[in-house]
Design an enzyme around this catalytic site. Structure first.
Site, PDB file in Angstrom:
ATOM      1  N   GLU A  29       5.396  -5.646   2.150  1.00 33.61           N
ATOM      2  CA  GLU A  29       4.052  -5.180   1.808  1.00 33.61           C
ATOM      3  C   GLU A  29       4.158  -4.475   0.465  1.00 33.61           C
ATOM      4  O   GLU A  29       4.587  -3.325   0.388  1.00 33.61           O
ATOM      5  CB  GLU A  29       3.502  -4.253   2.894  1.00 33.61           C
ATOM      6  CG  GLU A  29       3.239  -4.939   4.226  1.00 33.61           C
ATOM      7  CD  GLU A  29       2.161  -6.011   4.138  1.00 33.61           C
ATOM      8  OE1 GLU A  29       1.324  -5.940   3.207  1.00 33.61           O
ATOM      9  OE2 GLU A  29       2.153  -6.924   4.979  1.00 33.61           O
ATOM     10  N   CYS A  43      -2.339   1.376  -2.353  1.00 32.42           N
ATOM     11  CA  CYS A  43      -1.918   0.055  -2.838  1.00 32.42           C
ATOM     12  C   CYS A  43      -3.081  -0.927  -2.940  1.00 32.42           C
ATOM     13  O   CYS A  43      -3.018  -1.888  -3.698  1.00 32.42           O
ATOM     14  CB  CYS A  43      -0.828  -0.518  -1.937  1.00 32.42           C
ATOM     15  SG  CYS A  43      -1.322  -0.724  -0.218  1.00 32.42           S
TER      16      CYS A  43
END
Length: 511
Positions: free
Chosen positions: A252, A286
């Protein structure tokens, strides 16, 4: 994200060779004697720890649904009983407002937990599949097996959420787990190391606190799955280490998430939603919109609307607002501060290194060659890049690595759909930011440079489960098998084709 490990920081392990310790406090599942692992085993400080967890997994201890539920419920108690500790630790690490911390680190984790507990029995069931004519009397199914001993490496920006959400799925799937919290968020790391182990079965779960050198040693051990959240640069290191053992990974990562704003939109609504997504957690998200693409005309409309939204959210002096966080560390502060030398500062721009404060900042007329466009910002800075139209915006997006998220704002749904259809990204959200990540029903993950694999809700359970194809046949009815046995003949081949062949369904064309 920078990863550090402290040798050999297994929690709650202590002295070497043959002693035992006890998990202190909390009184959670798995309390009692905890074997202490000698760091000298196999010349690797973590070999003993991994071996102990593997022995527990091979014993079958984590497989029964009752065990999985007990450990998941223990995580629920951790979130509830240590709620205030979590809020305080994240506030000390990065000035995270308690509202944001509760929403992301506690509420969203509870949602994942409850979604898993509500559906675990169903997810675990064998999935029966279609059969051909030869196997009609047999049982064909997919068994959801745990991988074994898995490693979860979490980042610092959402230090509880991005550790617990994958952990929930790993436990639900029946694995033993080593978790490595980020050393950058020191107070949260300490909380996890000292307290989380009190709630979980220490035969099956361990917390490792460590730095770069020790993480490298940790990765030398064979894990059955690795789940990493962090930067693309570190993701490549993780993937290289995993390749030595042919270990599957979920990465990720991040990237520069574009946000296209068309000329037809509700400017005030766009400004609020973009400002919220960009400056939430002081921009250290993010999936935050990394830059805005819009026409020069829209930029002139958007700037005053963004100024109004920032003032509405944080007051005339955001530095004094209890609702605006701080950069996590000095190194990160200096990196983000350097990005202010891009375009022109339309609003904000104030900094204070002592407090690691960077004001909510909007940069106008930013060029693609400016520093702010060369890396993921990961801070409270929003650049605006001027494009002529939607086609140019899409061309701009497609000329760069595929991001974790793409955002598009327009009152015309055709414009939003055009951006969706003509681009590629890990996720997509039309007319808002971040919100797609709050749904357990949607897969969350990157593509290309922004990551590999997906999770959230059932997708996390699936990520940590090996989909094992199974066929259980009868010992009788041997005559049905004769078609495939030698000696071969054209007659046998014809009959075999008739029983095994999958035919395409007919199509109908309306004239």
């Amino acid at each position: 994200m920078q990863q550090h490990l402290e040798p050999p920081g297994q929690q709650p392990l202590g002295k070497c060779c043959g002693d035992t310790g006890k998990a202190t406090g909390c009184g959670g599942v798995g309390k009692g004697p905890v074997p202490v692992i000698c760091s000298a085993i196999s010349g690797n400080p973590y070999a003993g720890l991994v071996s102990r967890l593997r022995a527990a997994w091979l014993s079958g201890k984590t497989r029964p649904v009752e065990n999985r539920v007990a450990q998941l419920e223990a995580l629920g108690r951790f979130l509830e009983e240590k709620k205030q500790d979590i809020l305080e630790a994240t506030a000390m690490d990065m000035g995270k407002p308690s509202f944001e911390a509760y929403f992301t680190e506690i509420l969203l984790c509870k949602n994942e937990l409850h979604e898993t507990l509500n559906n675990l029995s169903h997810w675990m069931k064998d999935e029966h599949v279609d059969k051909n004519l030869v196997t009609q009397l047999d049982s064909a199914f997919i068994r959801k097996d745990p991988y074994g001993v898995v490693l979860i490496i979490a980042p610092w920006n959402y230090p509880i959420h991005l550790l617990l959400v994958p952990l929930i799925g790993a436990i639900a799937a029946g694995n033993c787990v080593v978790v490595k919290p980020s050393e950058t968020s020191k107070n949260t790391e300490r909380l996890i190391a000292e307290v989380l182990t009190c709630y979980l079965d220490n035969d099956c779960f361990a917390v490792v606190t460590a730095g770069v050198e020790e993480t490298t040693q940790l990765l030398e051990n064979k894990f059955d799955y690795i789940f990493f959240t962090g930067s693309p640069a570190v993701g490549k290191i993780i993937m290289t280490a995993a390749a030595k053992h042919l270990t599957p990974v979920t990465l990720e990562l991040g990237g520069k998430n574009p946000c296209y704003v068309s000329d037809t939109c509700e400017v005030q609504n766009v400004a609020r939603r973009v400002a919220w997504g960009r400056f939430f957690n002081a921009g250290q998200t993010c999936t935050a919109p990394d830059y805005v693409l819009c026409s020069l005309e829209m930029q002139e409309k958007l700037l005053p609307a963004l100024r109004e939204a920032i003032t509405e959210f944080f007051g005339p002096n955001p530095r004094e607002s209890p609702d605006f966080g701080r950069i996590v560390g000095d190194k990160q502060f200096r990196r983000v501060q350097a990005l202010l030398r891009s375009g022109r500062v339309a609003m904000g721009g104030q900094t204070d290194e002592r407090e690691r404060y960077i004001a909510p900042t909007v940069l106008a007329d930013v060029l693609p060659s400016d520093p702010a466009m060369q890396e993921e910002i990961f801070g409270p800075i929003l650049p605006i890049v001027v494009v002529a139209n939607m086609d140019e915006a899409i061309e701009f997006i497609n000329a760069r690595p595929r991001p974790l998220a793409i955002y598009a704002f327009s009152c015309d749904s055709k414009v939003v759909n055009q951006v969706l259809e003509r681009t590629s990204s890990g996720g997509f959200c039309g007319n808002d930011t971040l919100m797609h990540g709050t749904l357990t029903s949607l897969p969350f993950g990157g593509i290309g440079n922004s990551g590999l694999g997906k999770y959230h809700g059932k997708f996390t359970f699936d990520t940590f489960s090996h989909q094992r194809g199974c066929l259980h046949r009868s010992m009788g009815l041997e005559a049905l098998n004769a078609l495939r046995y030698p000696p071969y003949s054209h007659q046998k081949l014809g009959l075999l084709s008739a029983t095994f062949e999958i035919k395409r369904k007919g199509t109908c064309t309306l004239l």
